[in-house]
Scaffold this motif. Structure first.
Motif, PDB file in Angstrom:
ATOM      1  N   THR A  42       0.924  -1.122   0.013  1.00 57.33           N
ATOM      2  CA  THR A  42       0.042   0.015   0.000  1.00 57.33           C
ATOM      3  C   THR A  42       0.778   1.425   0.004  1.00 57.33           C
ATOM      4  O   THR A  42       1.822   1.305   0.779  1.00 57.33           O
ATOM      5  CB  THR A  42      -0.971   0.080   1.194  1.00 57.33           C
ATOM      6  N   VAL A  44       0.698   5.633  -0.114  1.00 54.30           N
ATOM      7  CA  VAL A  44      -0.194   6.999   0.096  1.00 54.30           C
ATOM      8  C   VAL A  44       0.265   7.949  -0.772  1.00 54.30           C
ATOM      9  O   VAL A  44       1.410   8.392  -0.581  1.00 54.30           O
ATOM     10  CB  VAL A  44      -0.336   7.457   1.732  1.00 54.30           C
ATOM     11  N   VAL A  46      -0.265  11.759  -1.398  1.00 50.68           N
ATOM     12  CA  VAL A  46      -0.876  13.203  -0.839  1.00 50.68           C
ATOM     13  C   VAL A  46      -0.716  14.126  -1.963  1.00 50.68           C
ATOM     14  O   VAL A  46       0.497  14.487  -2.267  1.00 50.68           O
ATOM     15  CB  VAL A  46      -0.071  13.540   0.461  1.00 50.68           C
ATOM     16  N   ARG A  52      -7.922  15.028  -8.230  1.00 51.68           N
ATOM     17  CA  ARG A  52      -8.560  13.882  -7.808  1.00 51.68           C
ATOM     18  C   ARG A  52      -9.091  12.953  -9.090  1.00 51.68           C
ATOM     19  O   ARG A  52      -8.860  11.638  -8.869  1.00 51.68           O
ATOM     20  CB  ARG A  52     -10.127  14.188  -7.300  1.00 51.68           C
ATOM     21  N   ILE A  76      -3.486   2.008  -3.601  1.00 52.05           N
ATOM     22  CA  ILE A  76      -3.034   3.368  -3.460  1.00 52.05           C
ATOM     23  C   ILE A  76      -4.021   4.251  -2.767  1.00 52.05           C
ATOM     24  O   ILE A  76      -5.090   4.199  -3.240  1.00 52.05           O
ATOM     25  CB  ILE A  76      -2.656   4.021  -4.669  1.00 52.05           C
ATOM     26  N   THR A  77      -3.714   4.885  -1.822  1.00 46.81           N
ATOM     27  CA  THR A  77      -4.759   5.541  -0.888  1.00 46.81           C
ATOM     28  C   THR A  77      -4.326   7.022  -1.257  1.00 46.81           C
ATOM     29  O   THR A  77      -3.293   7.619  -1.393  1.00 46.81           O
ATOM     30  CB  THR A  77      -4.459   5.473   0.578  1.00 46.81           C
ATOM     31  N   GLN A  78      -5.507   7.897  -1.688  1.00 45.70           N
ATOM     32  CA  GLN A  78      -5.365   9.216  -1.881  1.00 45.70           C
ATOM     33  C   GLN A  78      -5.801  10.245  -0.766  1.00 45.70           C
ATOM     34  O   GLN A  78      -6.555   9.878  -0.078  1.00 45.70           O
ATOM     35  CB  GLN A  78      -6.320   9.556  -2.970  1.00 45.70           C
ATOM     36  N   SER A  79      -5.011  11.284  -0.892  1.00 46.66           N
ATOM     37  CA  SER A  79      -5.555  12.519   0.087  1.00 46.66           C
ATOM     38  C   SER A  79      -5.382  13.843  -0.814  1.00 46.66           C
ATOM     39  O   SER A  79      -4.404  13.798  -1.591  1.00 46.66           O
ATOM     40  CB  SER A  79      -4.614  12.580   1.316  1.00 46.66           C
ATOM     41  N   HIS A  80      -6.404  14.418  -0.629  1.00 53.14           N
ATOM     42  CA  HIS A  80      -6.333  15.655  -1.448  1.00 53.14           C
ATOM     43  C   HIS A  80      -6.712  16.845  -0.779  1.00 53.14           C
ATOM     44  O   HIS A  80      -7.757  16.902   0.326  1.00 53.14           O
ATOM     45  CB  HIS A  80      -7.590  15.630  -3.018  1.00 53.14           C
ATOM     46  N   GLU A  89       0.587  18.924   6.475  1.00 54.51           N
ATOM     47  CA  GLU A  89       0.065  17.969   7.049  1.00 54.51           C
ATOM     48  C   GLU A  89       0.968  16.740   6.655  1.00 54.51           C
ATOM     49  O   GLU A  89       1.363  15.977   8.127  1.00 54.51           O
ATOM     50  CB  GLU A  89      -1.288  17.409   6.464  1.00 54.51           C
ATOM     51  N   ALA A  91       4.354  17.212   6.590  1.00 56.84           N
ATOM     52  CA  ALA A  91       5.348  17.836   7.471  1.00 56.84           C
ATOM     53  C   ALA A  91       5.136  17.567   8.994  1.00 56.84           C
ATOM     54  O   ALA A  91       5.872  17.606   9.897  1.00 56.84           O
ATOM     55  CB  ALA A  91       5.578  19.256   7.245  1.00 56.84           C
ATOM     56  N   GLY A  93       3.152  15.034   9.946  1.00 52.98           N
ATOM     57  CA  GLY A  93       3.268  13.539  10.217  1.00 52.98           C
ATOM     58  C   GLY A  93       2.383  12.623   9.612  1.00 52.98           C
ATOM     59  O   GLY A  93       2.140  11.468   9.929  1.00 52.98           O
ATOM     60  N   LEU A  94       1.655  13.411   8.577  1.00 57.73           N
ATOM     61  CA  LEU A  94       0.848  12.481   7.792  1.00 57.73           C
ATOM     62  C   LEU A  94       1.822  11.487   6.876  1.00 57.73           C
ATOM     63  O   LEU A  94       2.644  12.204   6.108  1.00 57.73           O
ATOM     64  CB  LEU A  94      -0.189  13.207   6.854  1.00 57.73           C
ATOM     65  N   GLU A  95       1.719  10.255   6.873  1.00 57.88           N
ATOM     66  CA  GLU A  95       2.537   9.349   6.347  1.00 57.88           C
ATOM     67  C   GLU A  95       2.273   9.277   4.948  1.00 57.88           C
ATOM     68  O   GLU A  95       1.465   8.277   4.335  1.00 57.88           O
ATOM     69  CB  GLU A  95       2.611   7.898   6.962  1.00 57.88           C
ATOM     70  N   LYS A 269      11.127   3.692   5.883  1.00 55.03           N
ATOM     71  CA  LYS A 269      10.588   3.281   6.979  1.00 55.03           C
ATOM     72  C   LYS A 269       9.499   2.015   6.709  1.00 55.03           C
ATOM     73  O   LYS A 269       9.511   0.938   7.205  1.00 55.03           O
ATOM     74  CB  LYS A 269       9.734   4.271   7.866  1.00 55.03           C
TER      75      LYS A 269
ATOM     76  N   ARG B 120       4.432  15.408  14.025  1.00 56.71           N
ATOM     77  CA  ARG B 120       6.130  15.260  14.033  1.00 56.71           C
ATOM     78  C   ARG B 120       6.882  16.252  14.712  1.00 56.71           C
ATOM     79  O   ARG B 120       7.864  16.076  15.183  1.00 56.71           O
ATOM     80  CB  ARG B 120       5.984  15.211  12.485  1.00 56.71           C
ATOM     81  N   PHE B 125       6.914  12.856  19.668  1.00 57.72           N
ATOM     82  CA  PHE B 125       6.870  12.170  18.464  1.00 57.72           C
ATOM     83  C   PHE B 125       7.891  11.055  18.221  1.00 57.72           C
ATOM     84  O   PHE B 125       7.462  10.014  17.850  1.00 57.72           O
ATOM     85  CB  PHE B 125       7.147  12.905  17.068  1.00 57.72           C
ATOM     86  N   VAL B 136      -1.596  11.143  15.058  1.00 55.38           N
ATOM     87  CA  VAL B 136      -2.281  11.832  14.383  1.00 55.38           C
ATOM     88  C   VAL B 136      -2.480  11.557  12.840  1.00 55.38           C
ATOM     89  O   VAL B 136      -1.492  10.393  12.650  1.00 55.38           O
ATOM     90  CB  VAL B 136      -1.452  13.313  14.347  1.00 55.38           C
ATOM     91  N   PHE B 137      -3.131  11.848  12.032  1.00 57.52           N
ATOM     92  CA  PHE B 137      -3.620  11.249  10.797  1.00 57.52           C
ATOM     93  C   PHE B 137      -3.867   9.703  10.664  1.00 57.52           C
ATOM     94  O   PHE B 137      -3.432   9.039   9.886  1.00 57.52           O
ATOM     95  CB  PHE B 137      -2.359  11.825   9.693  1.00 57.52           C
ATOM     96  N   GLY B 219      -6.111  13.716   8.037  1.00 52.48           N
ATOM     97  CA  GLY B 219      -5.278  13.610   6.655  1.00 52.48           C
ATOM     98  C   GLY B 219      -6.212  13.196   5.545  1.00 52.48           C
ATOM     99  O   GLY B 219      -5.384  12.899   4.392  1.00 52.48           O
ATOM    100  N   HIS B 220      -7.516  13.041   5.849  1.00 52.48           N
ATOM    101  CA  HIS B 220      -8.523  12.635   4.877  1.00 52.48           C
ATOM    102  C   HIS B 220      -7.847  11.484   3.694  1.00 52.48           C
ATOM    103  O   HIS B 220      -8.028  11.729   2.528  1.00 52.48           O
ATOM    104  CB  HIS B 220      -8.401  13.893   3.789  1.00 52.48           C
ATOM    105  N   LEU B 221      -7.355  10.222   4.047  1.00 53.31           N
ATOM    106  CA  LEU B 221      -6.960   8.956   3.453  1.00 53.31           C
ATOM    107  C   LEU B 221      -8.310   8.303   3.085  1.00 53.31           C
ATOM    108  O   LEU B 221      -9.049   7.993   4.356  1.00 53.31           O
ATOM    109  CB  LEU B 221      -6.062   8.440   4.121  1.00 53.31           C
TER     110      LEU B 221
END
Lengths: 347, 276
Positions: A42, A44, A46, A52, A76-80, A89, A91, A93-95, A269, B120, B125, B136-137, B219-221
């Protein structure tokens, strides 16, 4: 009495902590189940607001390609969202394994947070911009206010819709395109240019955080006379409502180069570097370039771009290099206390 | 005399019609629009939107966050209400005031607080990273945000009831040798049962609909950290209006169920306490 209360408190706290622990356990077991099922990778992605539809289509094509190439399934997971907000986001911590943002500076913000290695711009061809776009006007059918160029939309009484340059990538391209026009018009007289931009933003009715919010305000809610939009976003609205809108190409606009990058810290990671790299590389393939064009992005492959007549290639397109690159443009115009703030505050 | 009655009658009807017109315009009309828009392209399109994988996931996540919020707030609400009404201690006033904080603070602040605490840039963190805990997220962040915005609901319902009752019955029970838990179960809880259920219902309603705080931490995943309200926004932004309204109608139905539950609880609670 007191002792009883303590007993109750003890029972309560045990109950609370057991709930919390089961919560953690549940999450862990969920993860394990996900890993064990099949060898499914998987990643992600961003991205910014108007991509979209592009990535919804591209992800299907890529999943097929990756299966053929590696024999593995990929999801694939999308975020928009607004490009600047999305960068923030990541920066925070949104992975994200890959970021596909509206402009170089936003990707660079992720680098500055220590997540992407230096020199990412040259990691993929053409400064890591697999497709480009530009800024155009979307007006109501028949162009009732006769808006032909930037000079027309700063006139009093014209309602302008644009996202906020502080959070949206598209809006920063809008702003710079307007600036380029004014610079040419006034031969670089900074005071006059600033006055021009100020007039432009005095006409703004809705300042949404991302490009898509601006489009819905204009298209669905009927706000304003002109939407300053990504070319791809304008084409999309025109396709959905062919009888309601027209596209006006101004005399000067800007070559908007959305940037893509691998988020090094995260892929290392999560062990997804191979699939993430191929995900971005494959954007340059003929198949993906055609797909980009069908979603109204200008393919970076000139031969494919020429096959699509909808893209007006005669526009006078400046680039961000005319502003000294993104770091300089961002610092001068969009940082806190920068030119945009000065203009927008002094209403 | 006669004149006065007519004028008070007029006042009565004017006030009643204002209330009804206002409710019709502000509540019923939008709700009906949601339902009409949801079925605009027929039942099949509606069904497709509702059984879509992403929608189902969003429903499950919303339910998960709500269940956690209700359980944890129940424990917290009971303890807080009990301690605030049955004892005197230093900091009681502060605790009472702090409980109400989530009601007064904008949800976006709540989201940002958690983002800054566990994100982060926080000193925590690296520790979380080492323990492989994502807050978070990810889902825990959403659960945390939901708990935060709903935590006063249960205790706020309980405190007035407990306060007005005083401690006499509990003290009597204690003198007769009942243990703390027995007192709670046999003496206190029957009195606060209806207020408690009412609090749970309010807490559930608020938890399901929470948008602001969750939006910051999500994070809108798609298919991972998207709750129902967030999913509605995403669909809307993708120009998928019918699906957006279809998903919104799920929320409306859930809200109506809760409203009915609330009325039932209120009605039964009132009848029961009148009988007593």
């Amino acid at each position: 009495m007191n002792q009883n209360i303590f007993k109750f408190a003890a029972v309560a706290s045990i109950a609370l902590s057991s709930v919390l622990f089961t919560a953690c356990d549940e999450n862990k077991s969920e993860n394990k189940a996900g890993e064990a099922k099949v060898e499914k990778q998987t990643i992600v992605n961003v991205s910014y607001d108007p991509t979209r539809e592009l990535y919804a289509n591209y992800n299907k094509v890529f999943a097929k390609h990756w299966k053929e190439k590696s024999g593995k399934d990929v999801e694939i997971t999308q975020s928009h969202g607004g490009s600047g907000k999305q960068a923030l986001e990541v920066a925070n911590g949104l992975e994200a394994d890959v970021v596909t943002l509206a402009l170089e500076f936003d990707v660079d913000a992720v680098r500055a947070a220590g997540l992407i290695e230096d020199g990412w711009v040259n990691e993929f061809p053409l400064s890591s911009a697999p497709y480009t776009s530009t800024i155009v006007f979307l007006v109501r059918k028949g162009n009732p206010k006769n808006l032909k160029d930037w000079g027309d939309i700063v006139k009093p009484g014209i309602g302008v819709i644009t996202p906020n340059p502080k959070t949206s990538g598209g809006a920063r391209w809008n702003y710079l395109a307007a600036w380029a026009y004014a610079k040419k018009l006034y031969n670089g007289d900074e005071a006059k240019i600033k006055d021009f931009i100020k007039k432009l933003f005095q006409n703004v009715l809705v300042l949404s955080s991302g490009a898509r919010g601006a489009t819905t305000a204009f298209v669905e809610n009927g706000q304003g006379d002109v939407l300053l939009a990504w070319e791809n976003e304008a084409f999309l609205s025109k396709k959905d409502h062919p009888d309601d809108y027209e596209i006006v190409v101004p005399s000067v606009s800007i070559l908007a180069q959305p940037s893509v990058a691998i988020v090094d810290k995260i892929v290392d990671k999560r062990g997804t570097r191979d699939v993430a790299t191929e995900y971005l590389n494959f954007l340059y393939s003929d198949e993906a370039q055609h797909l980009a064009a069908q979603n109204h992005y200008r393919p970076s492959n000139k031969a494919i771009l020429d096959q699509y007549k909808e893209f007006d290639q005669n526009v006078n397109l400046v680039t961000v290099e005319d502003f000294g690159g993104w770091a300089k443009a961002q610092g001068t115009h969009f940082s806190n206390g920068g030119v945009f703030d000065q203009i927008y505050e002094k209403k | 005399m006669n004149k006065e009655t007519t004028s008070s009658k007029v006042t009565k009807w004017v006030l009643i019609s204002i209330s009804f017109i206002f409710i019709a315009l502000m509540l019923l009309l939008p709700l009906i629009t949601v339902i009409i828009e949801a079925f605009k392209q027929g039942w099949d399109v509606y069904k497709q939107a509702v059984v879509d994988d992403y929608t189902v996931h969003a429903v499950l996540l919303t339910v998960e966050a709500t269940v956690f919020a209700v359980i944890i707030n129940t424990v917290f609400g009971l303890s807080a209400a009990w301690s605030l009404t049955k004892f005197n201690f230093k900091g009681k006033k502060i605790l009472t005031t702090l409980i109400d904080l989530p009601v007064t603070v904008s949800p976006i602040i709540a989201g940002l607080i958690f983002l800054l605490t566990f994100g982060r840039q926080s000193p925590l963190f690296p520790i979380l990273q080492d323990l492989d805990i994502k807050i978070v997220f990810a889902v825990p962040g959403i659960v945390l945000a939901t708990i935060f915005v709903t935590f006063p609901f249960i205790s706020r319902e309980l405190i007035p009831v407990l306060e007005s009752r005083g401690n006499d019955e509990e003290e009597a029970a204690a003198l007769m040798g009942a243990g703390g838990f027995t007192i709670f179960r046999k003496v206190t809880f029957p009195h606060i049962k209806w207020a408690f259920l009412y609090g749970v219902v309010l807490c559930t309603a608020r938890a399901m609909g929470e948008f602001g705080a969750v939006s910051v931490l999500s994070g809108h995943l798609r298919g991972k950290t998207n709750t129902l309200p967030l999913h509605v926004e995403i669909l809307f932004n993708e120009f998928q209006y019918v699906p957006a309204f279809a998903v919104a109608s799920i929320l409306v139905v859930m809200a109506i169920i809760i409203l009915i539950l609330r009325s039932v609880i209120e009605y039964t609670g009132m009848r029961k306490s009148n009988v007593r």
